[in-house]
Enzyme design. Structure first.
Site: not given
Ligand code: NDP
Length: 248
Positions: A91, A156, A160
């Site tokens: 995720n 992005y 995906k």
């Molecule tokens: P957030 O930005 O709220 O959270 C992202 C999470 O991913 C955080 O916990 C972050 O860690 C972690 N993360 C980011 N980069 C890394 C890395 N290099 N290594 C380890 N952990 C990492 O994102 P969302 O919850 O919104 O999104 C979650 C997933 O869903 C993503 O893949 C996103 O692309 C996908 N998505 C989201 C949508 C949306 O509308 N929100 C729509 C479509 C897809 P930390 O907390 O330490 O920063």
């Protein structure tokens, strides 16, 4: 319902947003959960909150999913801590938006490395033991951007769409070993990632959603837990859109 009793799950990006909701849901249905985030504090906070309700259910790990060696080390640690891994939810994801004409190499690489290579790194870390135990569930979090494209998100959307191709290929490679590999493609979900978008963009997206509202992280958690559950044992290689009807 304890659909995941005696099962161990890894959830990357579990420090907040969608990943946090997935980790909480899996734990609430009996799973032990390895919560991964980039920062130590975010996954630790989530694991602590889970353990307050389900004592001993969660452990936190901090790793950059794009760093293959570091993922291998954390993977080995998770196997040492839990003994096995039944479910992997890839995720973790980031955005670095901008028109393709002006997109820097750094922004391209950062997004591909985190969203696509990061997922592959974790898959390789769990694949061999899953093959050996002849069972496993892998769920990759893609996006509607990977299905439709999205102006300003070349990096992005490519990451995906790549995840969807990876999902189908691994489904073919692993189905004989009773391992299913599926993707969930969220639409617009209310998290930190979307919170920063300008109001004009949010209004534009909203007008494309037949259900007329944005999704919640729990909506994605419901789809993920279904695909990770015994009920989904004959489903593999699929991408389930959870988007209020945006893509159909
Ligand atoms: P957030 O930005 O709220 O959270 C992202 C999470 O991913 C955080 O916990 C972050 O860690 C972690 N993360 C980011 N980069 C890394 C890395 N290099 N290594 C380890 N952990 C990492 O994102 P969302 O919850 O919104 O999104 C979650 C997933 O869903 C993503 O893949 C996103 O692309 C996908 N998505 C989201 C949508 C949306 O509308 N929100 C729509 C479509 C897809 P930390 O907390 O330490 O920063």
């Amino acid at each position: 319902m304890n659909r995941f009793e005696n099962q161990t799950a890894i959830v990357t990006g579990a420090g907040r947003g969608i990943g946090e909701a997935i980790a909480r849901r899996l734990a609430s249905e009996g799973a032990k959960v390895a919560c991964i985030s980039r920062s130590e504090s975010n996954s630790a906070k989530v694991a602590e909150a889970i353990n307050a309700v389900h004592p001993g259910a969660a452990r936190a790990y901090a790793v950059d999913v794009a760093d293959k060696k570091a993922v291998e080390a954390v993977g080995a640690q998770i196997f040492a801590d839990f003994g096995k891994v039944d479910i992997l939810v890839n995720n973790a994801g980031i955005t670095r938006d901008g028109l393709a004409m002006r997109m820097s190499e750094e922004d391209w690489d950062a997004v591909i490395d985190t969203n696509l290579k990061g997922a592959f790194n974790f898959i390789q870390a769990v694949m061999r033991p899953m093959i050996k135990q002849r069972s496993g569930r892998i769920v990759n979090i893609a996006s509607v951007a990977g299905l439709m494209g999205n102006a300003g998100q070349a990096n992005y959307a490519a990451s995906k769409a790549g995840l969807i191709g990876l999902t189908k290929t691994l489904a073919r490679e692993l189905s004989g070993r009773n391992i299913t590999v599926n993707a969930v493609a969220p639409g617009f979900i209310k998290t930190d990632m979307t919170d920063v978008l300008p109001e004009a963009i949010k209004t534009g997206v909203l007008s494309q959603i037949p259900m007329g509202r944005f999704g919640e992280p729990e909506d994605i958690a419901s789809a993920v837990t279904f695909l990770a559950s015994p009920e989904a044992k004959y489903i593999t290689g699929q991408t389930l859109t959870v988007d209020g009807g945006m893509v159909m």
